[in-house]
Structures are given as C-alpha cells and as structure tokens.
Write an enzyme that holds these catalytic residues in place. Structure first.
Site, short mmCIF file in Angstrom:
data_model
loop_
_atom_site.label_atom_id
_atom_site.label_comp_id
_atom_site.label_asym_id
_atom_site.label_seq_id
_atom_site.Cartn_x
_atom_site.Cartn_y
_atom_site.Cartn_z
N GLY A 188 0.78 -1.21 0.06
CA GLY A 188 -0.02 0.11 -0.09
C GLY A 188 0.70 1.35 0.02
N GLU A 189 0.44 2.16 0.59
CA GLU A 189 1.33 3.51 0.67
C GLU A 189 1.44 4.36 -0.77
OE1 GLU A 189 4.74 3.08 2.68
OE2 GLU A 189 4.12 1.93 4.43
N GLY A 190 0.73 3.80 -1.67
CA GLY A 190 1.12 4.21 -3.12
C GLY A 190 2.44 3.67 -3.65
#
Length: 338
Positions: free
Chosen positions: A304-306
């Site tokens: 996640g987190e980009g």
C-alpha cells in the site's frame, strides 16, 4: 474548498467526465511512427506515451511534476481483530511518513515525486461496517472533498496512496458490492493474517454485505456505507483528477477498490487511469479484470502507501523520455520503412 456540496453534486460530477484529447493522441501516434525504431518495438512504452498525451492535451507530454498523496484513516471494524497490527499503527505510520522513514518516502524520492500526507480524523474511526454505515452523508462528503482538495492542477501524474489498519476489509466489501461474488471472492490476507483472523475478516465482510448491499445503489452510497475516510478521499482525488484531466497511477487492491463503485456506475471513470501493478493481495487480479485495466508490473508487492504506483511512475518517465528525446528518421538521416 468544497468540490462536492451534496451527494447529488458528487454524482453529477461522476456523470460529467471530460473526454481525452484525441487530436493530441493522434499527433503522439504520428510522432511514434517517425521515431528511429521499428513500429511497436517499444511495446507498452509507446502506449503510455500516447495515453499521457491524450490526457495532458500535449503530443509531447511531460512527467516533471509527479505528485504522491497518502490519505490515512482509521476503521471501527479494526477492533474486531481483522488485522495483524493494532489500530494505533495508523497514526504511528503517519508520523513515519512525515519523518521520511517509510518505503513510500524512499520510492517517491527515487521517481522524483512530491509527497503529501493527509491524516483524516484519526482519533475518530469510521463506524464498524458490520453494524451500520461507515459514515454519515456529511462525513462522506468531507472525505471526498479532502481528496479532491489535494489534487493540484499543476500535476502531470497523480499517485494516490493510503494508510489505514484494517482497510483491506472495507476494500473487499466495496469490491463485492460493486462487482458481486461475495466475501469469499474478495477477502484476502492483507498484512499476512493467520487463519483465525482471516475467518473473522470473511465473516465481517459477509455480515456487512447482508446489511448494506441492497442499499448500495449509487457510488456515493457504497462509499458511505462500506468505505473508510482514506478510501473515500482517494475516490474524491481520482474524480477531481479526471475533472482536471490529470492522469492517475492506481496502486494496489485498496486504491483500486476506491474507484470500483465509481466504475460500476460509470465505467469510463477509469479511462484516465493506469494500473501500476498486480499486487500480492489475492483478489487484486480479479479487481483489475473487472476494471478492465492491465497492470504495468507484477512484483508481488502488497504494502500500500502508493508504493507500487511510485515504482511504476518510473516506467512512465522512461516512456515519455523515449517519446520526446528520440530522433525521427528524418532528423537522424536514417532510412525509414517505406
């Protein structure tokens, strides 16, 4: 600034999407045909250059201003033990992002992207979706507007990311409500949970679907009932980017779940999006297929987190560099294809 004053305003924006600039894409394709290489020999890099051209309205598009935005939110359902990590980790990771110590900090540095972190009422988790709607209408609108406000018109490529302990659970519920299949088809192991936690996740999503699915008659209601603030904010950012003709690089399962209810209502909403990668979360491949998006990478990432979007942004920069910097056959005095 308020972009969506009401649920109807959000729906109206979703149904009023700008089209791509076909003249810019045609000019980009014509340039590709003149570059010193066999036609099609750079594969998807050529497609990416044309894609970026049609959304930037520029036959020689740029990726000088890449913006990553992480939205963080907490979920009431996390107290049911559906994650390997406790809810307080969300706030701790926000501090880590701001201190520069997370993976996304390193990866945005590597691809030359700016990074903004937006924490959304971390001290006020959304309601547990297995017992009621995640948010009121006002709370959902606040999250949508927070996402939209984070999108600058000076951006060449947007990388939305998220942080929220337990958020693969509402993401799975959103996917099931959008594309069918039930909890078993969409619930994965997220942060790597054990069998007992996995069973609790499935039960929670199944219960939430029974409670809400018949009421998820619009993208707004699906987001309000089953989403989280960070997921809804990503949806707002993606829609605002489309209104401003900014291409979006979608990250993994959770980021794609944010656009799923929008795509069910208006399939063309994904036309300005690239899929960065197919993540290690089991249902992500199925979600990409439902969205009709082909991922650029498959690295078994599931952070996640980009983070996957930041890695894939380097492919976009490579595609645009080749498109802009290569010589044409005429410029290089190389005989072209007759």
């Amino acid at each position: 600034m308020t972009f969506f004053a009401t649920a109807d305003a959000f729906t109206d924006a979703l149904h009023s999407l700008p089209a791509p600039d076909l003249s810019a894409s045609a000019a980009a394709e014509a340039r590709q045909a003149q570059l010193t290489k066999p036609a099609g020999s750079l594969g998807r890099l050529e497609e990416i250059a044309v894609f970026m051209a049609q959304w930037q309205g520029n036959p020689r598009p740029r990726a000088d201003r890449i913006a990553a935005v992480i939205f963080a939110g907490n979920h009431g359902c996390a107290v049911q033990g559906i994650s390997a990590f406790p809810p307080e980790v969300t706030e701790q990771m926000v501090a880590n992002f701001r201190d520069g110590g997370a993976a996304i900090n390193a990866l945005t540095h590597a691809c030359g992207a700016s990074l903004d972190v937006i924490a959304l009422d971390l001290n006020r988790p959304t309601a547990d979706i297995s017992y009621g709607p995640a948010m009121s209408e006002g709370e959902c609108l606040d999250a949508l507007n927070s996402g939209a406000a984070a999108v600058s018109g000076e951006c060449d490529l947007l990388l939305p990311g998220e942080m929220g302990i337990g958020n693969t659970t509402p993401a799975a519920a959103l996917c099931a409500a959008s594309f069918g299949g039930g909890a078993a088809s969409w619930v994965g192991r997220g942060t790597g949970v054990d069998d007992a936690t996995f069973a609790r996740k499935r039960h929670l999503v199944a219960r939430a679907l029974v409670l809400h699915e018949q009421h998820c008659t619009s993208a707004f209601e699906a987001l309000r009932r089953l989403g989280g603030r960070e997921i809804v904010a990503m949806a707002g950012a993606m829609l605002a980017a489309r209104q401003k003709r900014i291409p979006v690089m979608l990250d993994g399962f959770i980021a794609c779940s944010a656009i799923a209810p929008l795509a069910r209502e208006v399939p063309g909403i994904v036309d300005h999006c690239l899929a960065a990668h197919q993540s290690g979360e089991g249902a992500h491949g199925r979600l990409l297929a439902a969205l009709r998006l082909q991922p650029l990478l498959a690295l078994d990432m599931r952070l996640g987190e980009g983070s996957g979007a930041a890695v894939a942004a380097q492919i976009v920069r490579s595609a645009l560099s080749a498109h802009d910097r290569m010589a044409t056959f005429a410029e290089a005095a190389v005989a072209g294809v007759p």
